[in-house]
Enzyme design. Structure first.
Site, short mmCIF file in Angstrom:
data_model
loop_
_atom_site.label_atom_id
_atom_site.label_comp_id
_atom_site.label_asym_id
_atom_site.label_seq_id
_atom_site.Cartn_x
_atom_site.Cartn_y
_atom_site.Cartn_z
N ASP A 90 0.82 -1.21 0.00
CA ASP A 90 0.00 0.00 0.00
C ASP A 90 0.85 1.26 0.00
OD1 ASP A 90 0.95 -0.44 2.58
OD2 ASP A 90 -1.01 -0.84 3.44
N HIS A 161 -7.35 -4.45 10.10
CA HIS A 161 -7.05 -4.25 8.67
C HIS A 161 -5.79 -5.00 8.27
CE1 HIS A 161 -4.66 -0.25 9.52
NE2 HIS A 161 -3.81 -1.25 9.38
N GLU A 166 -9.73 -1.65 5.17
CA GLU A 166 -10.37 -1.29 6.43
C GLU A 166 -11.64 -2.11 6.65
OE1 GLU A 166 -8.58 0.28 8.32
OE2 GLU A 166 -8.18 2.36 7.82
C1 F6R Z 1 1.41 -1.32 6.15
C2 F6R Z 1 0.22 -2.12 6.29
C3 F6R Z 1 -0.61 -2.09 7.52
C4 F6R Z 1 0.21 -2.41 8.78
C5 F6R Z 1 -0.66 -2.36 10.02
C6 F6R Z 1 0.12 -2.64 11.28
O1 F6R Z 1 1.99 -1.51 4.87
O2 F6R Z 1 -0.11 -2.78 5.37
O3 F6R Z 1 -1.65 -3.01 7.40
O4 F6R Z 1 0.78 -3.67 8.64
O5 F6R Z 1 -1.26 -1.11 10.14
O6 F6R Z 1 1.03 -1.60 11.48
P1 F6R Z 1 2.14 -1.65 12.64
O7 F6R Z 1 3.09 -2.75 12.26
O8 F6R Z 1 2.79 -0.31 12.60
O9 F6R Z 1 1.41 -1.94 13.91
#
Ligand code: F6R
Length: 264
Positions: A90, A161, A166
């Site tokens: 993303d 997500h 979402e």
């Molecule tokens: C980022 C992504 C998101 C994150 C998720 C967890 O490329 O795809 O789905 O993996 O928001 O984020 P962290 O690891 O920062 O808790």
């Protein structure tokens, strides 16, 4: 793994799915370092077995340790990314690649610039485009043209997500534009300094795009992921918890540290 019956499915469909769900492997590590080492080793296995491996990659806090381990392996001469093709999950809409909060910048500064990857093999959605729909179609086509992903690594948001898919009323299949939830904007504001600076929309691989990867690795670390991880892996399969769809994949490894796995 013990899996409870997801009450929204017919028994026949459930039995069919159970044969698949057996393919989910959950590994609980003592700590984040072990989790990162294990994730890196799964990626190395794929690269060793397939010269032109196609790999889906996440950003965020969770995979930072994995990227450090991969850089270490590269510096020790154990791994090469010379022929690897990558697709990021993303990217925010409206941030130029040079913006230090863009996922493009994150990937270059935390990983790619330390590796021998060929720049033309790096794919990250162009979030700074006037033609978001065209960009989504292009991205989806490029994944197909590369032969699909051999493996994809995912983190999980506190709202369930994956990528930026979402919670909603249905699973959005292909790469698309998404309006970010308030909880996601709040969670990501830690990188931007303030909530008002966080972009409100993004481009993300869709659910079908993610599930098309031949292998999936879901990473979860920290106690703030414990509740949602339990719901995603043991609860109903529902678009209200996008990560729950991962229960249907035939080859998925979940690597959770002991804090994230506390309710499993
Ligand atoms: C980022 C992504 C998101 C994150 C998720 C967890 O490329 O795809 O789905 O993996 O928001 O984020 P962290 O690891 O920062 O808790």
């Amino acid at each position: 793994m013990i899996i409870s019956y997801p009450g929204n499915l017919s028994v026949r469909l459930y039995k069919l799915l159970m044969t698949r769900i057996k393919a989910m492997k959950i590994t609980v590590t003592d700590n984040y370092k072990e989790q990162s080492e294990l994730a890196a080793s799964l990626m190395c296995n794929v690269i060793e077995n397939r010269k032109n491996a196609v790999i889906g990659l996440p950003t965020g806090s969770t995979p930072l340790g994995m990227y450090k381990e991969l850089i270490k392996s590269y510096n020790e001469g154990k791994i090469s990314f010379a022929h690897v093709v990558t697709f990021n999950l993303d990217e925010y809409i409206g941030l130029p690649a040079t913006d230090e909060n863009s996922y493009n910048y994150y990937m270059n500064h935390n990983f790619f610039s330390f590796m021998d990857i060929d720049k033309k093999n790096i794919n990250i959605p162009h979030g700074n485009t006037d033609d978001v729909t065209g960009e989504c179609l292009r991205y989806e086509e490029n994944i197909k043209a590369a032969g699909g992903m051999d493996i994809i690594f995912l983190g999980i948001g506190r709202n369930g997500h994956i990528g930026f898919n979402e919670p909603g009323e249905f699973f959005e299949p292909y790469t698309h534009q998404v309006i970010l939830e308030k909880s996601t904007i709040d969670a990501n504001s830690r990188f931007f300094g303030s909530v008002s600076k966080v972009p409100t929309s993004a481009i993300t691989m869709g659910i079908k795009t993610i599930l098309s990867a031949r292998q999936i690795v879901l990473l979860a670390s920290g106690k703030e992921k414990a509740e949602i991880l339990k719901e995603a892996l043991k609860g109903k399969i529902t678009p209200k918890i996008p990560a729950s769809i991962l229960q249907l994949h035939e080859h998925i490894d979940v690597i959770a540290d002991s804090e994230a796995a506390v309710y499993l």
